[in-house]
Design a protein around this motif. Structure first.
Motif, PDB file in Angstrom:
ATOM      1  N   THR A   1       1.281  -0.909   0.307  1.00 22.49           N
ATOM      2  CA  THR A   1       0.250  -0.329   0.197  1.00 22.49           C
ATOM      3  C   THR A   1       1.247   1.218  -0.272  1.00 22.49           C
ATOM      4  O   THR A   1       1.534   1.568   0.693  1.00 22.49           O
ATOM      5  CB  THR A   1      -1.014   0.165   1.255  1.00 22.49           C
ATOM      6  OG1 THR A   1      -1.630  -1.161   1.628  1.00 22.49           O
ATOM      7  CG2 THR A   1      -1.684   1.474   0.633  1.00 22.49           C
TER       8      THR A   1
ATOM      9  N   ARG B   1       1.334   5.877  -0.732  1.00 25.85           N
ATOM     10  CA  ARG B   1       0.054   7.049  -1.370  1.00 25.85           C
ATOM     11  C   ARG B   1       0.445   8.147  -1.993  1.00 25.85           C
ATOM     12  O   ARG B   1       1.961   8.044  -2.028  1.00 25.85           O
ATOM     13  CB  ARG B   1       0.772   7.764   0.236  1.00 25.85           C
ATOM     14  CG  ARG B   1      -0.375   8.732   0.413  1.00 25.85           C
ATOM     15  CD  ARG B   1      -0.401   9.130   2.184  1.00 25.85           C
ATOM     16  NE  ARG B   1      -0.721   8.360   3.300  1.00 25.85           N
ATOM     17  CZ  ARG B   1      -1.490   7.778   3.418  1.00 25.85           C
ATOM     18  NH1 ARG B   1      -3.036   8.643   3.335  1.00 25.85           N
ATOM     19  NH2 ARG B   1      -2.347   7.127   4.748  1.00 25.85           N
ATOM     20  N   ASN B   2      -0.636   8.608  -2.992  1.00 28.11           N
ATOM     21  CA  ASN B   2      -0.168   9.657  -3.905  1.00 28.11           C
ATOM     22  C   ASN B   2       0.542  10.164  -3.648  1.00 28.11           C
ATOM     23  O   ASN B   2      -0.230  11.235  -2.810  1.00 28.11           O
ATOM     24  CB  ASN B   2      -1.707   9.587  -4.568  1.00 28.11           C
ATOM     25  CG  ASN B   2      -1.362  10.784  -5.740  1.00 28.11           C
ATOM     26  OD1 ASN B   2      -0.878  11.542  -5.629  1.00 28.11           O
ATOM     27  ND2 ASN B   2      -2.032  10.256  -6.469  1.00 28.11           N
TER      28      ASN B   2
ATOM     29  N   GLU C   1      -3.634  10.166  -1.070  1.00 31.05           N
ATOM     30  CA  GLU C   1      -4.432   9.259  -1.379  1.00 31.05           C
ATOM     31  C   GLU C   1      -3.945   7.885  -1.270  1.00 31.05           C
ATOM     32  O   GLU C   1      -2.926   7.473  -1.574  1.00 31.05           O
ATOM     33  CB  GLU C   1      -5.609   9.589  -2.824  1.00 31.05           C
ATOM     34  CG  GLU C   1      -6.173   8.126  -2.944  1.00 31.05           C
ATOM     35  CD  GLU C   1      -7.379   8.255  -4.193  1.00 31.05           C
ATOM     36  OE1 GLU C   1      -8.204   7.119  -4.647  1.00 31.05           O
ATOM     37  OE2 GLU C   1      -6.997   9.544  -4.783  1.00 31.05           O
ATOM     38  N   THR C   2      -4.294   7.348  -0.282  1.00 24.86           N
ATOM     39  CA  THR C   2      -3.894   5.242  -0.544  1.00 24.86           C
ATOM     40  C   THR C   2      -4.415   4.424  -1.580  1.00 24.86           C
ATOM     41  O   THR C   2      -5.526   5.034  -2.201  1.00 24.86           O
ATOM     42  CB  THR C   2      -4.519   4.697   1.063  1.00 24.86           C
ATOM     43  OG1 THR C   2      -4.281   5.696   1.769  1.00 24.86           O
ATOM     44  CG2 THR C   2      -4.077   3.743   0.822  1.00 24.86           C
TER      45      THR C   2
ATOM     46  N   GLN D   1      -2.650   1.226  -3.865  1.00 31.36           N
ATOM     47  CA  GLN D   1      -2.117  -0.194  -3.998  1.00 31.36           C
ATOM     48  C   GLN D   1      -1.283   0.601  -5.248  1.00 31.36           C
ATOM     49  O   GLN D   1      -1.484   0.200  -5.836  1.00 31.36           O
ATOM     50  CB  GLN D   1      -2.962  -1.385  -4.265  1.00 31.36           C
ATOM     51  CG  GLN D   1      -3.823  -1.943  -2.916  1.00 31.36           C
ATOM     52  CD  GLN D   1      -3.307  -2.146  -2.128  1.00 31.36           C
ATOM     53  OE1 GLN D   1      -3.250  -1.656  -0.369  1.00 31.36           O
ATOM     54  NE2 GLN D   1      -2.520  -3.322  -2.588  1.00 31.36           N
TER      55      GLN D   1
END
Length: 112
Positions: free
Chosen positions: A80, A82-83, A88-89, A91
């Motif tokens: 996982t 993060r952008n 935003e989280t 995958q």
């Protein structure tokens, strides 16, 4: 020493030819000067070596050059992330990446 935003900047480390890296042309020229190959033959030999190593890695094989090191692939598991722009989280998919593990001889040569 030059100052950047109030902090002292350390002088850049230099090599014998005042460059920080060697590009493909410079490597090809070095091969040509240390062998009986002309420039185009040295470039062809370098291209063949890179293509051969790349093809072996694509098949999942390891390439070991004694005294230099081992080229191999490594698996990166899904994770996982993060952008960084939106926070935003998201995958991140599993992937295969090339890796290089230097031999002890190369480590000693660089350290000295």
């Amino acid at each position: 020493m030059a100052r950047v935003r109030g902090k002292p900047r350390l002088p850049r480390a230099t090599t014998t030819d005042e460059s920080e890296h060697m590009n493909k042309k410079e490597l090809s020229d070095a091969i040509a000067s240390s062998t009986d190959l002309n420039g185009s033959q040295a470039t062809a030999a370098l291209d063949a070596a890179v293509e051969t190593i790349s093809a072996a890695l694509k098949k999942g094989d390891k390439v070991t050059i004694a005294g230099f090191g081992t080229f191999e692939t490594r698996q990166r598991s899904a994770r996982t992330g993060r952008n960084p722009q939106t926070g935003e989280t998201m995958q991140i998919a599993a992937s295969t990446t090339p890796a290089f593990k230097p031999a002890a001889g190369l480590k000693r040569a660089v350290d000295n």
